[in-house]
Scaffold this motif. Structure first.
Motif, PDB file in Angstrom:
ATOM      1  N   ARG A 124       0.626  -1.280  -0.160  1.00 39.00           N
ATOM      2  CA  ARG A 124      -0.097   0.013  -0.168  1.00 39.00           C
ATOM      3  C   ARG A 124       0.933   1.533   0.085  1.00 39.00           C
ATOM      4  O   ARG A 124       1.706   1.433   0.848  1.00 39.00           O
ATOM      5  CB  ARG A 124      -0.753  -0.050   1.272  1.00 39.00           C
ATOM      6  CG  ARG A 124      -2.120  -0.989   1.100  1.00 39.00           C
ATOM      7  CD  ARG A 124      -2.802  -0.796   2.184  1.00 39.00           C
ATOM      8  NE  ARG A 124      -4.048  -1.473   2.217  1.00 39.00           N
ATOM      9  CZ  ARG A 124      -5.197  -1.553   3.279  1.00 39.00           C
ATOM     10  NH1 ARG A 124      -5.064  -0.845   4.220  1.00 39.00           N
ATOM     11  NH2 ARG A 124      -6.256  -2.329   3.369  1.00 39.00           N
ATOM     12  N   TYR A 125       0.443   2.285  -0.867  1.00 35.23           N
ATOM     13  CA  TYR A 125       1.114   3.493  -0.815  1.00 35.23           C
ATOM     14  C   TYR A 125       0.093   4.614  -0.772  1.00 35.23           C
ATOM     15  O   TYR A 125      -1.007   4.549  -1.245  1.00 35.23           O
ATOM     16  CB  TYR A 125       1.796   3.677  -2.173  1.00 35.23           C
ATOM     17  CG  TYR A 125       3.227   2.693  -2.269  1.00 35.23           C
ATOM     18  CD1 TYR A 125       4.423   3.475  -2.147  1.00 35.23           C
ATOM     19  CD2 TYR A 125       3.156   1.338  -2.480  1.00 35.23           C
ATOM     20  CE1 TYR A 125       5.606   2.797  -2.080  1.00 35.23           C
ATOM     21  CE2 TYR A 125       4.413   0.751  -2.420  1.00 35.23           C
ATOM     22  CZ  TYR A 125       5.531   1.251  -2.461  1.00 35.23           C
ATOM     23  OH  TYR A 125       6.599   0.603  -2.395  1.00 35.23           O
ATOM     24  N   CYS A 126       0.366   5.737  -0.150  1.00 32.42           N
ATOM     25  CA  CYS A 126      -0.379   6.852  -0.526  1.00 32.42           C
ATOM     26  C   CYS A 126       0.424   8.219  -1.061  1.00 32.42           C
ATOM     27  O   CYS A 126       1.410   8.376  -0.392  1.00 32.42           O
ATOM     28  CB  CYS A 126      -0.937   7.183   1.120  1.00 32.42           C
ATOM     29  SG  CYS A 126      -2.035   8.725   1.038  1.00 32.42           S
ATOM     30  N   VAL A 127      -0.129   8.604  -1.982  1.00 32.81           N
ATOM     31  CA  VAL A 127       0.394   9.674  -2.546  1.00 32.81           C
ATOM     32  C   VAL A 127      -0.484  10.765  -2.250  1.00 32.81           C
ATOM     33  O   VAL A 127      -1.575  11.215  -2.383  1.00 32.81           O
ATOM     34  CB  VAL A 127       0.224   9.540  -4.158  1.00 32.81           C
ATOM     35  CG1 VAL A 127       0.907  10.909  -4.908  1.00 32.81           C
ATOM     36  CG2 VAL A 127       1.182   8.384  -4.499  1.00 32.81           C
ATOM     37  N   ILE A 128       0.356  11.929  -1.505  1.00 29.19           N
ATOM     38  CA  ILE A 128      -0.675  13.078  -0.907  1.00 29.19           C
ATOM     39  C   ILE A 128      -0.202  14.191  -1.848  1.00 29.19           C
ATOM     40  O   ILE A 128       0.848  14.652  -2.063  1.00 29.19           O
ATOM     41  CB  ILE A 128       0.005  13.339   0.401  1.00 29.19           C
ATOM     42  CG1 ILE A 128      -0.683  12.079   1.295  1.00 29.19           C
ATOM     43  CG2 ILE A 128      -1.080  14.831   1.066  1.00 29.19           C
ATOM     44  CD1 ILE A 128      -0.459  12.332   2.636  1.00 29.19           C
ATOM     45  N   MET A 129      -1.160  14.630  -2.706  1.00 29.88           N
ATOM     46  CA  MET A 129      -1.063  15.932  -3.504  1.00 29.88           C
ATOM     47  C   MET A 129      -0.986  16.993  -2.846  1.00 29.88           C
ATOM     48  O   MET A 129      -1.964  17.668  -2.232  1.00 29.88           O
ATOM     49  CB  MET A 129      -1.905  16.034  -4.843  1.00 29.88           C
ATOM     50  CG  MET A 129      -1.948  14.874  -5.691  1.00 29.88           C
ATOM     51  SD  MET A 129      -2.958  14.758  -6.983  1.00 29.88           S
ATOM     52  CE  MET A 129      -4.625  14.525  -6.207  1.00 29.88           C
TER      53      MET A 129
END
Lengths: 359, 359
Positions: free
Chosen positions: A5-10
């Motif tokens: 799992r990855y989370c990309v925060i813009m």
């Protein structure tokens, strides 16, 4: 925890509608609006704690904010912060994140989240995130979160849902741009329409396939660099090529075109804090409906205002109703809430008159 | 120049109606309201240049302002600044000045002037001052300046004139406290009433006689100290005895009782700048009648406001009409002009809530 799992925060947005609090060097997502000691970005990171491994959280931001992010999130390693050399909207930014993460972990499942939204019901939110990750782990799906609307909002895009795939997850029938108020009322009453939240889930493979199919020009730029992704020369490559990407949103480039798009219908106390008005709606209201963000505000014959001040500055307001009063060291804004859309205009005029000084 | 001429400038006032610009440690008279680079006090001193010998200008102020005065008027010698150890209204302060100056020069002719008024027609003013000095040089007269009224102002005291002594100088028939608006209109139309300006002329002997006759308790205190006046121990004496003076205005203690009171009727563009409203009236008005005191003020759909800011702070105002907006570093006031009398109330409430911090 699932290491895929990855989370990309813009967090590269400008947020000029929150001027004078939001500034070019300190946009909305970095501000502690509620005086809790945590900026909206920090609250975003806090929220996903435990859902995604800490080292799999990736910031996607404009190069100019590298310093603030390192300051606000000292736990991040430099390689967790991707710096866009130019602003090209969400599609190029999401594409870069996909190719980057794919190089780190070909089995990656990716969540993409804005950094400047408010979510009040954290347990519900976390449940929805887990469910979304589970959904995209088992199929080639592009999943967006749709917020259950509670008012005929004309400032958001809407998603019309189709057939149910599993509880709370449906096929997407249509994406609709910001409706007029009559249409928004119909949407609200129908129960078929949800607000487009800008939160997405997909595997690295799925989004790379979708971008390759529906936005081949953008895919080509990152595909040509796939061997440098995750290496020491990745940033050099990006600095050279990123600006040549088309400026386009992921919604327009991919979501509205791909066949395998789904929506998870959620309701966890969400607000995009797009304007002072929505900040007002989400703030505690004191006497006469005034929302005062700041310690020393004294209101007389004043109602339904949002008054934001800083430090221990004292503010005395008499006789204002339905206004935004926002004061910082070098700028003061006094504008009716009903005219908050004009703030961008004012900011443009300030830019014309004074250059970047107050931006 | 006539070396018997003295000018006493009273500059110990508090000016709380101009909060947040006027502060306990920086009252109205020390502020450069018009952004000209000169405070109201400095403008007062500039105005009498050449009418009175420089070394005969005497400041009468509260001890706490000694530092500001030395800073704003570096040309003054320490002995030109008399420091009241307590606030006792104008009668004790004028009495001290009289006994002090009498010790320096028994033939002194004294002008007493407030430090926080605005005078626009300087040539006319100087002519009137010269005429007043000439008048009191030749007789035992208490002379006050009466301003020709141009509106039915209810905030001022009025002087009714009697027989003419010489052109523009009359006997005083009555002093009248602040009238209601109907009465003020009658006063204005009659042509017999003039505003009490708080500017006085008399010889040292005349005012000492009058105080001795009509306010014997106050006279006694200064008469007992007459041998120390002008010496190194004067301040010690004052520090010990001044506080025991009755708190009373010179108008009430002397002017309204003495028989030899005259008024010079003048018209030289005077304003006492008693309130934000009068500051508004005396400021340049830009588009839509907004008076902006400060460099970077942008108004949209805003009219007839007075907006005072500091340094290069930018202020954007939309939709306000007839307001006072006054911003300083640690305080912001937004109040309708029609409610400016309430500012004192607000200041009192701030004092109750926060102590002296914002005062």
């Amino acid at each position: 925890m699932n290491n895929n799992r990855y989370c990309v925060i813009m967090c590269g947005g400008v947020g000029s509608r929150f001027w004078p609090y939001s500034r070019a060097n300190m946009p909305k997502q970095f501000i502690d609006f509620f005086g809790t000691g945590r900026s909206l970005l920090q609250m975003t990171v806090d929220r996903i704690k435990g859902l995604v491994p800490d080292e799999n959280i990736i910031m996607l931001t404009n190069a100019q904010y590298a310093g603030i992010i390192a300051e606000q999130l000292p736990q991040l390693k430099p390689e967790q912060i991707l710096l866009e050399p130019a602003r090209r909207n969400t599609a190029p930014c999401i594409a870069w994140a996909a190719w980057h993460i794919k190089a780190l972990n070909p089995d990656a499942q990716i969540m993409v989240a804005p950094s400047d939204h408010l979510i009040l019901m954290i347990d519900e939110y976390r449940e929805c995130v887990n469910k979304a990750f589970d959904f995209i782990a088992s199929r080639s799906a592009i999943l967006t979160m749709g917020i259950k609307p509670n008012r005929p909002e004309t400032g958001y895009g809407y998603i019309q849902v189709g057939d149910m795939i599993c509880p709370d997850i449906m096929e997407v029938k249509t994406f609709t741009e910001k409706p007029n108020v009559e249409l928004a009322r119909v949407f609200l009453e129908s129960g078929e329409f949800f607000w487009n939240s800008g939160m997405f889930f997909w595997s690295a493979d799925t989004i790379i396939d979708a971008i390759t199919t529906h936005a081949a020009d953008i895919a080509a730029i990152f595909d040509a660099g796939k061997h440098v992704m995750g290496t020491a020369v990745e940033q050099t490559y990006i600095n050279e090529r990123y600006s040549s990407c088309r400026n386009v949103s992921i919604d327009f480039a991919v979501m509205e075109k791909a066949p395998n798009v789904y929506v998870e219908c959620v309701d966890y106390g969400w607000n995009d804090l797009g304007t002072w008005g929505s900040l007002y709606d989400n703030s505690e209201h004191g006497d006469a409906g005034n929302a005062t963000l700041g310690s020393n505000v004294m209101c007389y014959n004043a109602s339904n205002n949002i008054i934001k001040t800083h430090g221990d500055k004292i503010v005395v307001v008499d006789g204002l109703n339905d206004y935004i009063v926002a004061d910082v060291n070098d700028a003061l804004l006094i504008v009716p809430k009903s005219k908050e859309q004009k703030i961008r205009l004012y900011v443009n005029e300030i830019k014309e008159k004074f250059g970047d000084k107050y931006l």
